[in-house]
Design a protein around this motif. Sequence first.
Motif, PDB file in Angstrom:
ATOM      1  N   TYR A   1      -0.540  -3.302   8.325  1.00 42.40           N
ATOM      2  CA  TYR A   1       0.411  -5.096   8.245  1.00 42.40           C
ATOM      3  C   TYR A   1       1.825  -4.828   9.826  1.00 42.40           C
ATOM      4  O   TYR A   1       2.539  -5.184  10.320  1.00 42.40           O
ATOM      5  CB  TYR A   1       1.281  -5.107   7.429  1.00 42.40           C
ATOM      6  CG  TYR A   1       0.542  -5.191   5.989  1.00 42.40           C
ATOM      7  CD1 TYR A   1      -0.256  -6.274   5.778  1.00 42.40           C
ATOM      8  CD2 TYR A   1       1.155  -4.666   5.200  1.00 42.40           C
ATOM      9  CE1 TYR A   1      -0.776  -6.684   5.461  1.00 42.40           C
ATOM     10  CE2 TYR A   1       0.799  -4.761   3.897  1.00 42.40           C
ATOM     11  CZ  TYR A   1      -0.076  -5.573   3.884  1.00 42.40           C
ATOM     12  OH  TYR A   1      -0.728  -6.065   2.257  1.00 42.40           O
ATOM     13  N   ASN A   2       1.706  -2.919  10.561  1.00 43.71           N
ATOM     14  CA  ASN A   2       2.691  -2.680  11.663  1.00 43.71           C
ATOM     15  C   ASN A   2       4.628  -3.059  10.837  1.00 43.71           C
ATOM     16  O   ASN A   2       5.228  -2.960  11.704  1.00 43.71           O
ATOM     17  CB  ASN A   2       2.188  -2.710  12.928  1.00 43.71           C
ATOM     18  CG  ASN A   2       2.979  -2.872  13.804  1.00 43.71           C
ATOM     19  OD1 ASN A   2       3.267  -1.828  14.099  1.00 43.71           O
ATOM     20  ND2 ASN A   2       3.395  -3.899  15.124  1.00 43.71           N
ATOM     21  N   SER A   3       4.161  -2.357   9.233  1.00 48.03           N
ATOM     22  CA  SER A   3       5.675  -2.882   8.806  1.00 48.03           C
ATOM     23  C   SER A   3       5.802  -1.317   7.647  1.00 48.03           C
ATOM     24  O   SER A   3       4.545  -2.130   6.817  1.00 48.03           O
ATOM     25  CB  SER A   3       6.240  -4.306   9.056  1.00 48.03           C
ATOM     26  OG  SER A   3       7.079  -3.822   7.913  1.00 48.03           O
ATOM     27  N   PRO A   4       6.982  -1.291   7.632  1.00 46.75           N
ATOM     28  CA  PRO A   4       6.434   0.031   6.387  1.00 46.75           C
ATOM     29  C   PRO A   4       6.957  -1.285   5.209  1.00 46.75           C
ATOM     30  O   PRO A   4       6.455  -0.840   3.941  1.00 46.75           O
ATOM     31  CB  PRO A   4       8.427   0.715   6.334  1.00 46.75           C
ATOM     32  CG  PRO A   4       8.991  -0.302   7.690  1.00 46.75           C
ATOM     33  CD  PRO A   4       8.091  -1.186   7.876  1.00 46.75           C
ATOM     34  N   VAL A   5       7.000  -2.391   5.374  1.00 42.69           N
ATOM     35  CA  VAL A   5       6.866  -3.479   4.154  1.00 42.69           C
ATOM     36  C   VAL A   5       6.292  -4.292   4.461  1.00 42.69           C
ATOM     37  O   VAL A   5       6.030  -5.450   5.444  1.00 42.69           O
ATOM     38  CB  VAL A   5       8.825  -3.586   3.655  1.00 42.69           C
ATOM     39  CG1 VAL A   5       9.075  -2.177   2.996  1.00 42.69           C
ATOM     40  CG2 VAL A   5       8.774  -4.696   4.355  1.00 42.69           C
ATOM     41  N   PRO A   6       5.232  -4.644   2.406  1.00 41.05           N
ATOM     42  CA  PRO A   6       4.460  -5.733   3.792  1.00 41.05           C
ATOM     43  C   PRO A   6       5.377  -7.563   3.037  1.00 41.05           C
ATOM     44  O   PRO A   6       6.072  -7.495   3.089  1.00 41.05           O
ATOM     45  CB  PRO A   6       4.257  -5.794   2.277  1.00 41.05           C
ATOM     46  CG  PRO A   6       5.014  -4.872   1.094  1.00 41.05           C
ATOM     47  CD  PRO A   6       5.271  -4.250   1.947  1.00 41.05           C
ATOM     48  N   PRO A   7       4.051  -8.076   4.285  1.00 43.36           N
ATOM     49  CA  PRO A   7       5.160  -9.651   4.746  1.00 43.36           C
ATOM     50  C   PRO A   7       4.978 -10.808   3.885  1.00 43.36           C
ATOM     51  O   PRO A   7       4.498 -10.612   2.560  1.00 43.36           O
ATOM     52  CB  PRO A   7       4.289 -10.162   5.432  1.00 43.36           C
ATOM     53  CG  PRO A   7       3.258  -9.454   5.819  1.00 43.36           C
ATOM     54  CD  PRO A   7       3.412  -8.359   4.775  1.00 43.36           C
TER      55      PRO A   7
ATOM     56  N   TYR B   1       0.760  -1.517  -0.016  1.00 44.95           N
ATOM     57  CA  TYR B   1      -0.041  -0.015   0.181  1.00 44.95           C
ATOM     58  C   TYR B   1       0.692   1.462  -0.087  1.00 44.95           C
ATOM     59  O   TYR B   1       0.406   2.489  -0.338  1.00 44.95           O
ATOM     60  CB  TYR B   1      -0.780   0.195   1.500  1.00 44.95           C
ATOM     61  CG  TYR B   1      -1.774  -1.229   1.286  1.00 44.95           C
ATOM     62  CD1 TYR B   1      -3.606  -0.847   0.683  1.00 44.95           C
ATOM     63  CD2 TYR B   1      -1.717  -1.949   1.922  1.00 44.95           C
ATOM     64  CE1 TYR B   1      -3.794  -1.827   0.648  1.00 44.95           C
ATOM     65  CE2 TYR B   1      -2.873  -3.059   2.958  1.00 44.95           C
ATOM     66  CZ  TYR B   1      -4.050  -2.896   1.442  1.00 44.95           C
ATOM     67  OH  TYR B   1      -4.968  -3.975   1.359  1.00 44.95           O
ATOM     68  N   GLY B   2       2.192   1.263   0.139  1.00 37.27           N
ATOM     69  CA  GLY B   2       2.674   2.648   0.514  1.00 37.27           C
ATOM     70  C   GLY B   2       3.640   2.211   2.225  1.00 37.27           C
ATOM     71  O   GLY B   2       2.221   1.996   2.443  1.00 37.27           O
ATOM     72  N   THR B   3       4.830   3.059   2.140  1.00 35.27           N
ATOM     73  CA  THR B   3       5.379   2.932   3.409  1.00 35.27           C
ATOM     74  C   THR B   3       4.125   3.121   4.434  1.00 35.27           C
ATOM     75  O   THR B   3       3.731   2.384   5.214  1.00 35.27           O
ATOM     76  CB  THR B   3       6.178   3.762   3.941  1.00 35.27           C
ATOM     77  OG1 THR B   3       7.460   3.489   2.726  1.00 35.27           O
ATOM     78  CG2 THR B   3       6.744   3.243   5.024  1.00 35.27           C
ATOM     79  N   ALA B   4       3.607   4.098   4.593  1.00 36.26           N
ATOM     80  CA  ALA B   4       2.563   4.987   5.830  1.00 36.26           C
ATOM     81  C   ALA B   4       1.487   4.276   5.552  1.00 36.26           C
ATOM     82  O   ALA B   4       0.890   3.705   7.241  1.00 36.26           O
ATOM     83  CB  ALA B   4       2.218   6.512   5.077  1.00 36.26           C
ATOM     84  N   GLN B   5       0.453   3.358   4.324  1.00 36.85           N
ATOM     85  CA  GLN B   5      -0.582   2.307   5.030  1.00 36.85           C
ATOM     86  C   GLN B   5       0.116   1.145   4.827  1.00 36.85           C
ATOM     87  O   GLN B   5      -0.988   0.862   5.864  1.00 36.85           O
ATOM     88  CB  GLN B   5      -0.944   2.655   3.368  1.00 36.85           C
ATOM     89  CG  GLN B   5      -2.694   1.660   3.473  1.00 36.85           C
ATOM     90  CD  GLN B   5      -3.315   1.765   4.142  1.00 36.85           C
ATOM     91  OE1 GLN B   5      -3.143   3.199   4.462  1.00 36.85           O
ATOM     92  NE2 GLN B   5      -4.310   1.780   4.835  1.00 36.85           N
ATOM     93  N   ASN B   6       1.107   0.880   4.575  1.00 32.11           N
ATOM     94  CA  ASN B   6       1.824  -0.179   5.160  1.00 32.11           C
ATOM     95  C   ASN B   6       1.703  -0.514   7.011  1.00 32.11           C
ATOM     96  O   ASN B   6       1.366  -1.703   6.790  1.00 32.11           O
ATOM     97  CB  ASN B   6       3.148  -0.527   5.082  1.00 32.11           C
ATOM     98  CG  ASN B   6       3.427  -1.259   2.766  1.00 32.11           C
ATOM     99  OD1 ASN B   6       2.078  -1.381   2.627  1.00 32.11           O
ATOM    100  ND2 ASN B   6       3.869  -1.249   2.631  1.00 32.11           N
ATOM    101  N   LEU B   7       2.612   0.328   7.297  1.00 30.64           N
ATOM    102  CA  LEU B   7       2.474   0.980   8.782  1.00 30.64           C
ATOM    103  C   LEU B   7       1.090   0.760   9.511  1.00 30.64           C
ATOM    104  O   LEU B   7       1.127  -0.030  10.902  1.00 30.64           O
ATOM    105  CB  LEU B   7       3.419   2.166   9.138  1.00 30.64           C
ATOM    106  CG  LEU B   7       4.305   2.414   9.110  1.00 30.64           C
ATOM    107  CD1 LEU B   7       5.187   3.492   9.067  1.00 30.64           C
ATOM    108  CD2 LEU B   7       5.295   0.971   9.870  1.00 30.64           C
ATOM    109  N   LEU B   8      -0.123   1.250   9.259  1.00 26.28           N
ATOM    110  CA  LEU B   8      -1.469   0.514   9.645  1.00 26.28           C
ATOM    111  C   LEU B   8      -1.816  -0.603   8.933  1.00 26.28           C
ATOM    112  O   LEU B   8      -2.302  -1.190  10.016  1.00 26.28           O
ATOM    113  CB  LEU B   8      -2.072   1.855   9.188  1.00 26.28           C
ATOM    114  CG  LEU B   8      -1.712   3.152   9.389  1.00 26.28           C
ATOM    115  CD1 LEU B   8      -2.753   4.128   9.011  1.00 26.28           C
ATOM    116  CD2 LEU B   8      -2.116   4.216  10.643  1.00 26.28           C
TER     117      LEU B   8
END
Length: 409
Positions: free
Chosen positions: A319-325, A310-317
């Motif tokens: 997946y709780n990570s800047p990159v997708p698992p 989703y992009g860094t900001a949305q990934n943090l929301l």
Amino acid sequence: MVVIQNLYLIALITICQNHFNNAQLLPPIEPPPENANLDFNGLANRHGQQAVQHEVTTDDGYILTIFHIPGRSKYPVLLVHGLADAADVWLLRGKGSVGVTLANEGYDVWFANSRGNRYSRRHVSLDPDNDAAYWNFSFHEMGYYDLPAIIDKIINETQKPSVTAIGHSRGNLLFYVLGATRPEYNSKVNVMISLAPICHLTNTKPPVITILQAVPFIDQLFNSLNMKITEFLGYNSTSTKLVRAYCTYPIIGNELCLNTIYFPLFGFDEKELEASFVNVFIYHFPAGTSWMEILHLSQLTRKDFAQFDYGTAQNLLVYNSPVPPAYNLTLATMPFALLVGRNDRLATLPDVATLRSQLPNVVDYTVNRRALFNHADAGVLGRHMPDYLFPDISRVMRRYNERPLINKN
């Protein structure tokens, strides 16, 4: 030139999808042949089979339609179609198709329809025509939600311990997601026969990779114009009607369609996908999917096999990570058979080799002996599949079922 034509076409159908709803704007098309007007039940009846229709509701509220042609096999056989496709594709070649052949030989055959296609375009609360949220899914949700719901339905109906699965293209990818994210389902799949398996797309050949790499830029462009894309190539959408009109334009449409769309994308093989057959399959495919799935597939050209980025900001929301698992394919322990072709522009040999090295239980790996064997020949549209493909499927089926499939000898 072909790359430019395909990029132009994807932009054109997207614009039409978002702006035009009047079919009278489209050029004339030739009258469809009889098979083109038949839905799944009609196709089954035409080829001597009676299909039963079932509804399945996923844990996240999508209502799927699956079809069943009853038989006597020890393990039910589940057929899973590819990207923007539907269950019809398994019947289009009649007695020369996988679905009809299995049914004629008495197998208990089930046909999946992924969310968003012509048969599975419903939800318990969302309206696909008015709620953009309906289209917030990709192949991840199909593997995580759709397949478990379908498999559980089949096991409950048949009282059998597991299913034998046959997938085409993206239909195989759903099982890689399933095995990696819900490993308890590995024991519910007797064997998974992957025809033209899609997973990694880093070695995809032009123009496919060029188009996939252009998808994020097309998405950004439309978002900047406040024209968010949701559904892609819906069965009754203007975009699909435009493709049908192009492919069935009198005299020249069939050849143009093959030479500027299908052969460049899937691999050239004129003997197996003849021009006259365009008038049949173009009324069954495409059958619809989400634009988010196209975006997700485009990410596989530059990333490991991972969940949606989703992009860094949305990934943090999310997946709780800047990159997708990344998907842990070592958890996908069901038996896999990988059947591939040298002329396949989508499921290339290098990418399938990467997949093969990551799956822990590959029980069969076969490069088709036919040099021109391509993505469309692999189980769905090839004219002579009983000659060059069914024996390979039969070999795997004999190992995991009580009797052979398509025993030509």
